[in-house]
Write a protein that holds these residues in place. Sequence first.
Motif, PDB file in Angstrom:
ATOM      1  N   TYR A  68      75.129 -18.916 -56.700  1.00 35.70           N
ATOM      2  CA  TYR A  68      74.894 -20.251 -56.166  1.00 35.70           C
ATOM      3  C   TYR A  68      73.552 -20.348 -55.464  1.00 35.70           C
ATOM      4  O   TYR A  68      73.018 -19.355 -54.964  1.00 35.70           O
ATOM      5  N   ARG A  69      73.050 -21.565 -55.422  1.00 31.13           N
ATOM      6  CA  ARG A  69      71.950 -21.843 -54.504  1.00 31.13           C
ATOM      7  C   ARG A  69      72.533 -21.904 -53.105  1.00 31.13           C
ATOM      8  O   ARG A  69      73.599 -22.488 -52.887  1.00 31.13           O
ATOM      9  N   ILE A  70      71.816 -21.309 -52.169  1.00 28.42           N
ATOM     10  CA  ILE A  70      72.258 -21.261 -50.773  1.00 28.42           C
ATOM     11  C   ILE A  70      71.205 -21.927 -49.893  1.00 28.42           C
ATOM     12  O   ILE A  70      70.003 -21.694 -50.077  1.00 28.42           O
ATOM     13  N   GLY A  71      71.671 -22.726 -48.981  1.00 26.50           N
ATOM     14  CA  GLY A  71      70.753 -23.419 -48.083  1.00 26.50           C
ATOM     15  C   GLY A  71      71.015 -23.087 -46.627  1.00 26.50           C
ATOM     16  O   GLY A  71      72.119 -22.707 -46.249  1.00 26.50           O
ATOM     17  N   TRP A  72      69.971 -23.224 -45.842  1.00 27.01           N
ATOM     18  CA  TRP A  72      70.072 -23.159 -44.382  1.00 27.01           C
ATOM     19  C   TRP A  72      69.762 -24.549 -43.830  1.00 27.01           C
ATOM     20  O   TRP A  72      68.771 -25.176 -44.238  1.00 27.01           O
ATOM     21  N   PHE A  73      70.598 -24.972 -42.925  1.00 28.27           N
ATOM     22  CA  PHE A  73      70.435 -26.254 -42.270  1.00 28.27           C
ATOM     23  C   PHE A  73      70.465 -26.041 -40.760  1.00 28.27           C
ATOM     24  O   PHE A  73      70.914 -24.990 -40.287  1.00 28.27           O
ATOM     25  N   ARG A  74      70.025 -27.027 -40.034  1.00 23.84           N
ATOM     26  CA  ARG A  74      70.133 -26.954 -38.582  1.00 23.84           C
ATOM     27  C   ARG A  74      70.441 -28.332 -38.022  1.00 23.84           C
ATOM     28  O   ARG A  74      70.124 -29.355 -38.633  1.00 23.84           O
ATOM     29  N   GLN A  75      71.068 -28.319 -36.865  1.00 25.54           N
ATOM     30  CA  GLN A  75      71.405 -29.565 -36.206  1.00 25.54           C
ATOM     31  C   GLN A  75      71.234 -29.409 -34.710  1.00 25.54           C
ATOM     32  O   GLN A  75      71.887 -28.568 -34.093  1.00 25.54           O
ATOM     33  N   ALA A  76      70.342 -30.206 -34.169  1.00 21.91           N
ATOM     34  CA  ALA A  76      70.101 -30.235 -32.732  1.00 21.91           C
ATOM     35  C   ALA A  76      70.957 -31.348 -32.120  1.00 21.91           C
ATOM     36  O   ALA A  76      71.339 -32.293 -32.817  1.00 21.91           O
ATOM     37  N   PRO A  77      71.247 -31.252 -30.836  1.00 23.13           N
ATOM     38  CA  PRO A  77      72.075 -32.282 -30.192  1.00 23.13           C
ATOM     39  C   PRO A  77      71.491 -33.678 -30.376  1.00 23.13           C
ATOM     40  O   PRO A  77      70.298 -33.899 -30.161  1.00 23.13           O
ATOM     41  N   SER A 109      65.358 -25.540 -59.114  1.00 25.82           N
ATOM     42  CA  SER A 109      64.372 -26.480 -58.596  1.00 25.82           C
ATOM     43  C   SER A 109      64.671 -26.820 -57.143  1.00 25.82           C
ATOM     44  O   SER A 109      65.672 -26.410 -56.575  1.00 25.82           O
ATOM     45  N   ALA A 110      63.794 -27.623 -56.588  1.00 22.84           N
ATOM     46  CA  ALA A 110      63.959 -28.054 -55.200  1.00 22.84           C
ATOM     47  C   ALA A 110      64.873 -29.271 -55.087  1.00 22.84           C
ATOM     48  O   ALA A 110      65.190 -29.697 -53.976  1.00 22.84           O
ATOM     49  N   TYR A 111      65.325 -29.799 -56.224  1.00 27.62           N
ATOM     50  CA  TYR A 111      66.162 -30.994 -56.181  1.00 27.62           C
ATOM     51  C   TYR A 111      67.403 -30.773 -55.320  1.00 27.62           C
ATOM     52  O   TYR A 111      68.184 -29.843 -55.542  1.00 27.62           O
ATOM     53  N   GLY A 112      67.576 -31.614 -54.334  1.00 27.71           N
ATOM     54  CA  GLY A 112      68.763 -31.550 -53.500  1.00 27.71           C
ATOM     55  C   GLY A 112      68.810 -30.401 -52.518  1.00 27.71           C
ATOM     56  O   GLY A 112      69.825 -30.188 -51.849  1.00 27.71           O
ATOM     57  N   CYS A 113      67.720 -29.669 -52.442  1.00 27.75           N
ATOM     58  CA  CYS A 113      67.699 -28.476 -51.567  1.00 27.75           C
ATOM     59  C   CYS A 113      68.055 -28.834 -50.137  1.00 27.75           C
ATOM     60  O   CYS A 113      68.768 -28.088 -49.472  1.00 27.75           O
ATOM     61  N   TYR A 114      67.552 -29.955 -49.663  1.00 21.47           N
ATOM     62  CA  TYR A 114      67.695 -30.319 -48.255  1.00 21.47           C
ATOM     63  C   TYR A 114      68.766 -31.377 -48.006  1.00 21.47           C
ATOM     64  O   TYR A 114      68.878 -31.898 -46.903  1.00 21.47           O
ATOM     65  N   ASP A 115      69.554 -31.675 -49.026  1.00 18.90           N
ATOM     66  CA  ASP A 115      70.576 -32.722 -48.908  1.00 18.90           C
ATOM     67  C   ASP A 115      71.933 -32.092 -48.611  1.00 18.90           C
ATOM     68  O   ASP A 115      72.545 -31.494 -49.499  1.00 18.90           O
ATOM     69  N   PRO A 116      72.444 -32.223 -47.401  1.00 18.07           N
ATOM     70  CA  PRO A 116      73.723 -31.587 -47.061  1.00 18.07           C
ATOM     71  C   PRO A 116      74.895 -32.106 -47.893  1.00 18.07           C
ATOM     72  O   PRO A 116      75.908 -31.418 -48.018  1.00 18.07           O
ATOM     73  N   ARG A 117      74.743 -33.281 -48.497  1.00 23.22           N
ATOM     74  CA  ARG A 117      75.839 -33.820 -49.315  1.00 23.22           C
ATOM     75  C   ARG A 117      76.041 -33.020 -50.596  1.00 23.22           C
ATOM     76  O   ARG A 117      77.090 -33.142 -51.236  1.00 23.22           O
ATOM     77  N   LEU A 118      75.062 -32.217 -50.935  1.00 22.69           N
ATOM     78  CA  LEU A 118      75.157 -31.425 -52.174  1.00 22.69           C
ATOM     79  C   LEU A 118      75.619 -29.996 -51.899  1.00 22.69           C
ATOM     80  O   LEU A 118      75.476 -29.127 -52.750  1.00 22.69           O
ATOM     81  N   TYR A 119      76.182 -29.781 -50.724  1.00 23.44           N
ATOM     82  CA  TYR A 119      76.715 -28.471 -50.366  1.00 23.44           C
ATOM     83  C   TYR A 119      78.179 -28.634 -49.990  1.00 23.44           C
ATOM     84  O   TYR A 119      78.556 -29.593 -49.301  1.00 23.44           O
ATOM     85  N   ASN A 120      79.003 -27.705 -50.409  1.00 21.72           N
ATOM     86  CA  ASN A 120      80.436 -27.907 -50.190  1.00 21.72           C
ATOM     87  C   ASN A 120      81.120 -26.803 -49.400  1.00 21.72           C
ATOM     88  O   ASN A 120      82.302 -26.908 -49.100  1.00 21.72           O
ATOM     89  N   SER A 121      80.419 -25.767 -49.053  1.00 22.84           N
ATOM     90  CA  SER A 121      81.024 -24.719 -48.227  1.00 22.84           C
ATOM     91  C   SER A 121      80.047 -24.416 -47.096  1.00 22.84           C
ATOM     92  O   SER A 121      78.880 -24.104 -47.359  1.00 22.84           O
ATOM     93  N   TRP A 122      80.557 -24.473 -45.885  1.00 31.35           N
ATOM     94  CA  TRP A 122      79.705 -24.313 -44.711  1.00 31.35           C
ATOM     95  C   TRP A 122      80.256 -23.256 -43.774  1.00 31.35           C
ATOM     96  O   TRP A 122      81.480 -23.086 -43.654  1.00 31.35           O
ATOM     97  N   GLY A 123      79.351 -22.576 -43.107  1.00 31.16           N
ATOM     98  CA  GLY A 123      79.758 -21.683 -42.050  1.00 31.16           C
ATOM     99  C   GLY A 123      79.989 -22.456 -40.763  1.00 31.16           C
ATOM    100  O   GLY A 123      79.831 -23.679 -40.716  1.00 31.16           O
TER     101      GLY A 123
END
Length: 128
Positions: A32-41, A105-119
């Motif tokens: 799978y493609r794996i992404g890293w995301f972050r969320q600040a308050p 490709s980079a398509y959807g790389c940064y879109d959290p809606r295209l990821y379905n399993s999260w830590g």
Amino acid sequence: QVQLVESGGGLVQPGGSLRLSCAASGVFLKNYRIGWFRQAPGKEREGVSCISTSGGNTYYADSVKGRFTISRDNAKNAVYLQMNSLKPEDAAVYYCARSLISSESAYGCYDPRLYNSWGQGTQVTVSS
């Protein structure tokens, strides 16, 4: 059952480094493609980086380009995010996620809606 577990967060001074790890069970991350995301308050979750299914392509948000490096170790079934030259604005909870699509490709790389399993996330604090 798919489970992703992030680790490696902590408190670091500006200019410092951290290495985040994303370990998986119930799934082979290499498929799978794996992404890293972050969320600040008070902010929306934002894409930081992703690594393609093959591992041969990596992509970075402009805000972290040149400072962060994503990599994967298929033998350990893990993905990493090396973060250097950290800034106070990098402070956030960091999440790894498995993409719904297999892509080079980079398509959807940064879109959290295209990821379905999260830590569960790991906290990164950058402060002097």
